[in-house]
Design a protein around this motif. Structure first.
Motif, PDB file in Angstrom:
ATOM      1  N   LEU A 111       0.823  -1.210   0.000  1.00  0.00           N
ATOM      2  CA  LEU A 111       0.000   0.000   0.000  1.00  0.00           C
ATOM      3  C   LEU A 111       0.851   1.252   0.000  1.00  0.00           C
ATOM      4  O   LEU A 111       0.470   2.279  -0.581  1.00  0.00           O
ATOM      5  N   LEU A 112       2.012   1.199   0.650  1.00  0.00           N
ATOM      6  CA  LEU A 112       2.920   2.336   0.616  1.00  0.00           C
ATOM      7  C   LEU A 112       3.359   2.620  -0.812  1.00  0.00           C
ATOM      8  O   LEU A 112       3.412   3.785  -1.235  1.00  0.00           O
ATOM      9  N   LEU A 113       3.645   1.573  -1.583  1.00  0.00           N
ATOM     10  CA  LEU A 113       4.036   1.756  -2.981  1.00  0.00           C
ATOM     11  C   LEU A 113       2.892   2.357  -3.797  1.00  0.00           C
ATOM     12  O   LEU A 113       3.103   3.240  -4.632  1.00  0.00           O
ATOM     13  N   VAL A 114       1.665   1.907  -3.534  1.00  0.00           N
ATOM     14  CA  VAL A 114       0.501   2.478  -4.228  1.00  0.00           C
ATOM     15  C   VAL A 114       0.361   3.953  -3.895  1.00  0.00           C
ATOM     16  O   VAL A 114       0.100   4.788  -4.781  1.00  0.00           O
ATOM     17  N   VAL A 115       0.549   4.310  -2.638  1.00  0.00           N
ATOM     18  CA  VAL A 115       0.414   5.710  -2.225  1.00  0.00           C
ATOM     19  C   VAL A 115       1.498   6.570  -2.868  1.00  0.00           C
ATOM     20  O   VAL A 115       1.223   7.672  -3.366  1.00  0.00           O
ATOM     21  N   THR A 167       0.899  -3.279  -8.796  1.00  0.00           N
ATOM     22  CA  THR A 167       1.088  -3.583  -7.377  1.00  0.00           C
ATOM     23  C   THR A 167      -0.141  -4.264  -6.792  1.00  0.00           C
ATOM     24  O   THR A 167      -0.032  -5.260  -6.047  1.00  0.00           O
ATOM     25  N   LEU A 168      -1.308  -3.758  -7.135  1.00  0.00           N
ATOM     26  CA  LEU A 168      -2.537  -4.347  -6.616  1.00  0.00           C
ATOM     27  C   LEU A 168      -2.743  -5.765  -7.151  1.00  0.00           C
ATOM     28  O   LEU A 168      -3.153  -6.673  -6.409  1.00  0.00           O
ATOM     29  N   LEU A 169      -2.446  -5.972  -8.415  1.00  0.00           N
ATOM     30  CA  LEU A 169      -2.613  -7.298  -9.008  1.00  0.00           C
ATOM     31  C   LEU A 169      -1.654  -8.310  -8.372  1.00  0.00           C
ATOM     32  O   LEU A 169      -2.043  -9.444  -8.073  1.00  0.00           O
ATOM     33  N   ILE A 170      -0.393  -7.912  -8.182  1.00  0.00           N
ATOM     34  CA  ILE A 170       0.573  -8.817  -7.558  1.00  0.00           C
ATOM     35  C   ILE A 170       0.149  -9.145  -6.130  1.00  0.00           C
ATOM     36  O   ILE A 170       0.245 -10.295  -5.673  1.00  0.00           O
ATOM     37  N   THR A 171      -0.329  -8.121  -5.403  1.00  0.00           N
ATOM     38  CA  THR A 171      -0.776  -8.355  -4.025  1.00  0.00           C
ATOM     39  C   THR A 171      -1.944  -9.322  -3.973  1.00  0.00           C
ATOM     40  O   THR A 171      -1.980 -10.234  -3.134  1.00  0.00           O
ATOM     41  N   MET A 172      -2.915  -9.154  -4.877  1.00  0.00           N
ATOM     42  CA  MET A 172      -4.059 -10.060  -4.909  1.00  0.00           C
ATOM     43  C   MET A 172      -3.629 -11.480  -5.256  1.00  0.00           C
ATOM     44  O   MET A 172      -4.139 -12.455  -4.686  1.00  0.00           O
ATOM     45  N   ALA A 173      -2.684 -11.611  -6.186  1.00  0.00           N
ATOM     46  CA  ALA A 173      -2.216 -12.946  -6.569  1.00  0.00           C
ATOM     47  C   ALA A 173      -1.517 -13.638  -5.397  1.00  0.00           C
ATOM     48  O   ALA A 173      -1.736 -14.829  -5.138  1.00  0.00           O
ATOM     49  N   ARG A 174      -0.665 -12.907  -4.688  1.00  0.00           N
ATOM     50  CA  ARG A 174       0.038 -13.498  -3.549  1.00  0.00           C
ATOM     51  C   ARG A 174      -0.942 -13.879  -2.444  1.00  0.00           C
ATOM     52  O   ARG A 174      -0.815 -14.946  -1.831  1.00  0.00           O
ATOM     53  N   LEU A 175      -1.926 -13.013  -2.193  1.00  0.00           N
ATOM     54  CA  LEU A 175      -2.889 -13.304  -1.145  1.00  0.00           C
ATOM     55  C   LEU A 175      -3.765 -14.498  -1.515  1.00  0.00           C
ATOM     56  O   LEU A 175      -4.087 -15.334  -0.658  1.00  0.00           O
ATOM     57  N   SER A 176      -4.150 -14.603  -2.775  1.00  0.00           N
ATOM     58  CA  SER A 176      -4.997 -15.720  -3.199  1.00  0.00           C
ATOM     59  C   SER A 176      -4.271 -17.052  -3.012  1.00  0.00           C
ATOM     60  O   SER A 176      -4.897 -18.069  -2.698  1.00  0.00           O
ATOM     61  N   ARG A 177      -2.933 -17.064  -3.179  1.00  0.00           N
ATOM     62  CA  ARG A 177      -2.180 -18.295  -2.936  1.00  0.00           C
ATOM     63  C   ARG A 177      -2.203 -18.662  -1.455  1.00  0.00           C
ATOM     64  O   ARG A 177      -2.270 -19.836  -1.101  1.00  0.00           O
ATOM     65  N   ARG A 178      -2.138 -17.660  -0.590  1.00  0.00           N
ATOM     66  CA  ARG A 178      -2.215 -17.922   0.842  1.00  0.00           C
ATOM     67  C   ARG A 178      -3.604 -18.406   1.257  1.00  0.00           C
ATOM     68  O   ARG A 178      -3.757 -19.087   2.279  1.00  0.00           O
ATOM     69  N   LEU A 179      -4.622 -18.044   0.471  1.00  0.00           N
ATOM     70  CA  LEU A 179      -5.997 -18.448   0.762  1.00  0.00           C
ATOM     71  C   LEU A 179      -6.379 -19.729   0.042  1.00  0.00           C
ATOM     72  O   LEU A 179      -7.559 -20.068  -0.036  1.00  0.00           O
ATOM     73  N   ASP A 180      -5.400 -20.422  -0.498  1.00  0.00           N
ATOM     74  CA  ASP A 180      -5.676 -21.670  -1.200  1.00  0.00           C
ATOM     75  C   ASP A 180      -6.396 -22.640  -0.258  1.00  0.00           C
ATOM     76  O   ASP A 180      -5.957 -22.891   0.855  1.00  0.00           O
ATOM     77  N   GLY A 181      -7.498 -23.187  -0.705  1.00  0.00           N
ATOM     78  CA  GLY A 181      -8.323 -24.050   0.131  1.00  0.00           C
ATOM     79  C   GLY A 181      -9.649 -23.417   0.453  1.00  0.00           C
ATOM     80  O   GLY A 181     -10.615 -24.105   0.770  1.00  0.00           O
ATOM     81  N   TYR A 182      -9.733 -22.086   0.381  1.00  0.00           N
ATOM     82  CA  TYR A 182     -11.002 -21.399   0.503  1.00  0.00           C
ATOM     83  C   TYR A 182     -11.734 -21.491  -0.834  1.00  0.00           C
ATOM     84  O   TYR A 182     -11.117 -21.612  -1.892  1.00  0.00           O
ATOM     85  N   ARG A 183     -13.029 -21.380  -0.784  1.00  0.00           N
ATOM     86  CA  ARG A 183     -13.785 -21.341  -2.017  1.00  0.00           C
ATOM     87  C   ARG A 183     -13.586 -19.971  -2.679  1.00  0.00           C
ATOM     88  O   ARG A 183     -13.693 -18.944  -2.035  1.00  0.00           O
ATOM     89  N   HIS A 184     -13.281 -19.957  -3.960  1.00  0.00           N
ATOM     90  CA  HIS A 184     -13.054 -18.730  -4.741  1.00  0.00           C
ATOM     91  C   HIS A 184     -11.986 -17.839  -4.091  1.00  0.00           C
ATOM     92  O   HIS A 184     -12.259 -16.693  -3.703  1.00  0.00           O
ATOM     93  N   PRO A 185     -10.749 -18.310  -3.937  1.00  0.00           N
ATOM     94  CA  PRO A 185      -9.712 -17.508  -3.263  1.00  0.00           C
ATOM     95  C   PRO A 185      -9.388 -16.218  -4.001  1.00  0.00           C
ATOM     96  O   PRO A 185      -9.046 -15.215  -3.372  1.00  0.00           O
ATOM     97  N   GLN A 186      -9.482 -16.216  -5.342  1.00  0.00           N
ATOM     98  CA  GLN A 186      -9.179 -14.993  -6.094  1.00  0.00           C
ATOM     99  C   GLN A 186     -10.187 -13.888  -5.774  1.00  0.00           C
ATOM    100  O   GLN A 186      -9.816 -12.723  -5.585  1.00  0.00           O
ATOM    101  N   LEU A 187     -11.473 -14.262  -5.716  1.00  0.00           N
ATOM    102  CA  LEU A 187     -12.495 -13.258  -5.401  1.00  0.00           C
ATOM    103  C   LEU A 187     -12.326 -12.747  -3.977  1.00  0.00           C
ATOM    104  O   LEU A 187     -12.472 -11.544  -3.715  1.00  0.00           O
ATOM    105  N   VAL A 202      -8.229  -6.974  -0.623  1.00  0.00           N
ATOM    106  CA  VAL A 202      -7.317  -5.922  -1.067  1.00  0.00           C
ATOM    107  C   VAL A 202      -8.083  -4.639  -1.370  1.00  0.00           C
ATOM    108  O   VAL A 202      -7.636  -3.530  -1.037  1.00  0.00           O
ATOM    109  N   GLY A 203      -9.233  -4.771  -1.994  1.00  0.00           N
ATOM    110  CA  GLY A 203     -10.034  -3.585  -2.299  1.00  0.00           C
ATOM    111  C   GLY A 203     -10.487  -2.861  -1.053  1.00  0.00           C
ATOM    112  O   GLY A 203     -10.411  -1.625  -0.969  1.00  0.00           O
ATOM    113  N   ARG A 204     -10.974  -3.616  -0.070  1.00  0.00           N
ATOM    114  CA  ARG A 204     -11.423  -2.985   1.170  1.00  0.00           C
ATOM    115  C   ARG A 204     -10.262  -2.330   1.909  1.00  0.00           C
ATOM    116  O   ARG A 204     -10.407  -1.243   2.481  1.00  0.00           O
ATOM    117  N   ALA A 205      -9.096  -2.996   1.919  1.00  0.00           N
ATOM    118  CA  ALA A 205      -7.931  -2.414   2.583  1.00  0.00           C
ATOM    119  C   ALA A 205      -7.497  -1.123   1.902  1.00  0.00           C
ATOM    120  O   ALA A 205      -7.124  -0.149   2.560  1.00  0.00           O
TER     121      ALA A 205
END
Length: 512
Positions: A349-353, A370-390, A396-399
């Motif tokens: 977020l600092l880089l976005v700002v 930056t936002l796309l890379i952040t979402m991709a990294r987070l979706s990998r950490r959420l692997d196992g949840y239903r629809h991790p990309q969404l 990321v959007g709310r943050a």
């Protein structure tokens, strides 16, 4: 009493300062903090239930919790604590801010509570307060009043115990003195200019049946307005530093409710005995709350319990009080370091700002990448949840939206001297300052829904920010330390799952 300005400022997890003289260390909560059998909770309105009841998102700290196989929760579901899995799940939901205690009809018994009232002069306020505390043991601490006789007469008339300081020592010392004269298990601190509503104390007392809760605070509303002060009163009704809103929840840096004021507060006596730092004339209540949290206790806010408070609604007094609140940031930063940082961002977020503020041709693609890379990294950490990309895109959007709102507030509140100086020298800085000011006012007006039009609300909000910021910089200059102004960059991956009081076995049991 100090409120760090207003509760709109977001803060992050803190570490207490070291090497400074102050009150003694606070006792830790009991080893077994499970709620008593029958203690009922309901999912917070800030908690979203996903994956057919297996995933909880939000809470009071913006986290994600994944329940183990076989466990399902529904929105607004109530859970009752029972020995075993249910009790541990209730504890985890409470500590993570995913659920709030469901307290219905509470008994009127408050015999294990003593009310402590610090006061200096102003006997007319004490005369208004004492009748509202009939039936409860009361200790009044006269903190060096010029004429102590009227206060003594009122205490005698209403059966309150009176303790007197020959000279004024400040609210922290007065509260400490009052608590030392209490023998009950629980102590309520009430300022003299507060008027409680019936049943307020019993409702707070019910929260302390949870052995993990150390302090609990009511909602503080303003007294009815008069025709002469209706403008500022309308603003304070929507944006008062004392009124923390209609939603209950756990308190702490990084949460939706970062502090509670000591205008009205109920706690365990062992936490309040010599609990206030008497060297602080301002900010002592926030300091106490954060030290209680550091000791391992939970602090809760209960808005159904209500008291009324006499806000300052004359312009000169109002601005002076806002500036006084600002001076508390520097001493608090010395004790709690990064908890007071006006701006706290992860590196992405600092880089976005930085890209947004630069206003260059490369800014939009850098922000998007930056936002796309952040979402991709987070979706990998959420692997196992239903629809991790969404889910990652949603988080990321709310943050990002939340950070834009808090950054806008910081630009025109904490950093306005620097912002103004930059605006005098740079067209880009003027553009940033204008966008920040408009974003802050519009979002606050929409969120707080004041009884004022956007123009008048915006003017008063800017005056509020100017006064608070002036007090903040004055306190920084006095302390000769910049800690209260230094932004914080949160490095590390961090966990998206709450720790439940540091008990990692509960994390493994209930979460991925």
């Amino acid at each position: 009493m100090s409120l760090l300005g207003t509760h709109r400022s977001s803060t992050a997890a803190h570490a207490p300062g070291s090497g400074s003289k102050g009150p003694p260390p606070l006792p830790a909560p009991p080893g077994e903090r499970q709620p008593p059998t029958g203690f009922e909770v309901v999912l917070s309105r800030h908690t979203r239930v996903l994956d057919n009841g297996r995933t909880l998102v939000g809470g009071s700290a913006g986290r994600v919790m994944h329940l183990r196989s076989g466990l399902r929760l529904a929105a607004e579901q109530r859970l009752r604590s029972r020995p075993g899995v249910e009790a541990r799940l209730v504890r985890l939901l409470l500590d993570g801010g995913f659920a709030d205690p469901q307290i219905g009809q509470v008994p009127g018994e408050t015999g294990d509570i003593t009310v402590v009232i610090p006061i200096k002069d102003r006997p007319e306020q004490l005369a208004r307060l004492l009748p509202a505390l009939a039936g409860v043991e009361v200790v009044v601490v006269d903190d060096g009043s010029a004429d102590p006789e009227p206060i003594a007469v009122l205490c005698h008339r209403h059966g309150a115990q009176l303790v007197r300081h020959p000279v004024n020592r400040g609210p922290a010392a007065a509260r400490n003195t009052g608590v030392r004269h209490c023998t009950t298990a629980f102590v309520a601190l009430v300022d003299s200019d507060v008027v409680p509503q019936p049943g307020w104390l019993a409702l707070l007392r019910a929260h302390l049946d949870d052995p993990g809760v150390g302090l609990v605070a009511p909602r503080v509303l303003g007294l009815p307005a008069t025709d002469a002060d209706r403008l500022l009163h309308a603003y304070e009704r929507a944006a008062s530093s004392l009124d923390l809103g209609p939603d209950p929840g756990p308190v702490g840096p990084g949460r939706l409710i970062s502090y509670v004021p000591s205008a009205a507060l109920l706690g365990r006596r062992e936490l309040l005995v010599d609990g206030f730092d008497e060297s602080m004339r301002c900010g002592e209540d926030v300091d106490l709350v954060w030290r209680v949290l550091s000791a391992g206790w939970q602090v809760r806010y209960e808005p159904r319990s209500r008291v009324h408070h006499g806000h300052r609604v004359r312009m000169a007094q109002w601005l002076t009080r806002k500036a006084f609140y600002g001076t508390s940031a520097a001493p608090l930063a010395q004790r709690h370091r990064q908890a007071v940082s006006p701006v706290q961002l992860p590196p992405w977020l600092l880089l976005v700002v930085i890209a947004a503020v630069a206003q260059r041709r490369w800014s939009p693609p850098v922000m998007a990448l930056t936002l796309l890379i952040t979402m991709a990294r987070l979706s990998r950490r959420l692997d196992g949840y239903r629809h991790p990309q969404l889910l990652a895109a949603d988080l990321v959007g709310r943050a990002t939206v939340s950070s834009v709102r808090h950054l806008s507030s910081a630009v025109v509140r904490h950093y306005w001297p620097l912002s103004l100086l930059a605006a005098l020298c740079s067209v880009r800085a003027r553009r940033v300052l204008l966008i920040a000011a408009l974003t802050d006012v519009v979002s606050a007006h929409r969120r707080q829904r004041p009884e004022l039009d956007l123009l008048r609300f915006g003017i008063l909000r800017r005056l509020d920010d100017l006064a608070y910021g002036a007090g903040l910089w004055l306190g920084v200059c006095r302390s000769r330390r910049l800690a209260a102004l230094v932004p914080r960059v949160r490095f590390g991956s961090g966990s998206s799952t709450p720790k439940a009081g540091g008990r990692t076995r509960l994390r493994r049991y209930f979460s991925r």
